[in-house]
Design an enzyme around this catalytic site. Structure first.
Site, PDB file in Angstrom:
ATOM      1  N   ASP A   1       1.838  -5.016  -2.852  1.00 21.30           N
ATOM      2  CA  ASP A   1       1.150  -6.184  -3.177  1.00 21.30           C
ATOM      3  C   ASP A   1       1.075  -7.038  -2.043  1.00 21.30           C
ATOM      4  OD1 ASP A   1       1.461  -5.508  -5.521  1.00 21.30           O
ATOM      5  OD2 ASP A   1       3.247  -6.836  -5.917  1.00 21.30           O
TER       6      ASP A   1
ATOM      7  N   TYR B   1      12.766   1.211  -2.890  1.00 22.20           N
ATOM      8  CA  TYR B   1      12.426  -0.120  -2.326  1.00 22.20           C
ATOM      9  C   TYR B   1      13.756  -1.074  -2.210  1.00 22.20           C
ATOM     10  CZ  TYR B   1       7.826   0.146  -4.009  1.00 22.20           C
ATOM     11  OH  TYR B   1       6.284   0.555  -4.306  1.00 22.20           O
TER      12      TYR B   1
END
Lengths: 245, 245
Positions: B53, B111
């Site tokens: 994103d 992540y």
């Protein structure tokens, strides 16, 4: 009247250094004085422990400020942080004896310098390291640091010509490899204009083999700027701590 | 024709995410393709392991690129880094078997999410941490992480409505305090749109006591977005590693 010590952290990237300027350039002192004036409700000046150059950062710069009366330190500090820009933060606010002065009472300072030796700078620390993509001989740098430690005339290690005395004491120089980075730490009684950056430039030139470690001692003896190394850039430098009794 | 895997590091602050846009917004894919096109001397496209994103960072995003012939990987990589902006860097370039595809061959991803719990954000990491100035109950968060680990239907943990399957496996969630910061690490087979950020928001709401740890399990069972927590901001998120066989 009460005097407080402020411990200040800042990212110096956007600023023309500590000291308030007569021009329109933005300085750390100016944004702090503006914030204190706003929170205190009256025009207030501060005294820093010393100047930092444009672009130099601080993890523990100190300043003294005198307010008309006693304040709740933590509440006052939180109010300051609420109005300060995001790259300047007051970490601590302490009530001191009357007459305390952040510069005059300082007994010593600790600076840190970060060098990034990768081929291209680490994207996440690029504003806080000097990018110097060369292999450094750490043991040669440590040998040179040995010559620089102690009480010496550092006349060759400043770009200011009008110091009353150029004698300073460096208690310790730490040089350590941290992955692709090198951290250098300097602790001493005080450092003249550009002194930490010239010490760093000298040690880096020794690190890449451009100079022999003994040339650090020769630069001290010579007492002339041209015998010392280059002025390492401001972006890698942090004022880490200011000592008081 | 030779296919290479690029491992890419970027500071996502300035970018509208990974994926090339039809608008004028700047993306990571676009600056990489522009650099590769320049170095290769012909128009070249790449395939990322997946989108990130806008504002999300990467320490180890991967992309596949097919070039007309064999190149000297390290030399090619250095040329790319010489033309790339300072916030995007190619860390590694590896020759792969023909047909390698960074997304289709990916087996899992890791992540990392950083939260800064100080009253005011750390000035030196403010672009890489989400500022959430609350006391977090780490053991409650760890308990909730236990419910989320494993193979589950994560339908309630995405903002995308058209996934063919919303079943994913999370191998591990690590939550650790690092001074005033909290680091959260997620390792799994794959993560849907906004999934890591919604997992993080859910764990943070549990950390401040707004929800009980068991509500993480309830959000899984319910399979509806409103049972999960808020969408934690992009700035604290890093794509750390993409796994291949």
């Amino acid at each position: 009247m009460r005097t407080y010590k402020l411990t200040v952290v800042y990212d110096g990237t956007r600023y023309q250094g500590w000291q308030r300027q007569k021009t329109t350039e933005m300085t750390i002192q100016e944004v702090l004085e503006t914030a204190i004036t706003q929170v205190a409700g009256r025009e207030t000046k501060i005294d820093g422990s010393g100047r930092t150059d444009g672009g130099v950062h601080a993890k523990g710069q100190t300043a003294s400020v005198t307010l008309p009366g006693k304040v709740a330190e933590n509440e006052f500090r939180l109010k300051l942080n609420a109005v300060l820009p995001e790259d300047v933060r007051v970490k601590e606010m302490l009530l001191m004896k009357n007459g305390f002065h952040a510069r005059q009472n300082a007994k010593g300072k600790r600076y840190e310098y970060f060098v990034d030796t990768r081929e291209k700078p680490d994207v996440f620390t690029r504003k806080y390291c000097y990018h110097y993509p060369y292999k450094l001989n750490i043991s040669a740098m440590k040998e040179a640091a040995g010559y620089l430690t102690g009480t010496h005339d550092f006349a060759g290690f400043t770009d200011k010509k009008d110091e009353i005395s150029t004698i300073r004491t460096i208690y310790d120089i730490i040089i350590e490899k941290q992955g692709d980075k090198v951290r250098m730490e300097y602790c001493g009684t005080g450092f003249m204009y550009h002194m930490v950056r010239i010490l760093t430039g000298t040690l880096l030139e020794i690190g890449i083999g451009k100079r022999a470690p003994k040339e650090a001692a020769k630069a001290l003896e010579a007492g002339q700027r041209e015998y010392a190394g280059f002025l390492a850039p401001a972006m890698g430098l942090f004022l880490k701590e200011v000592y008081y009794e």
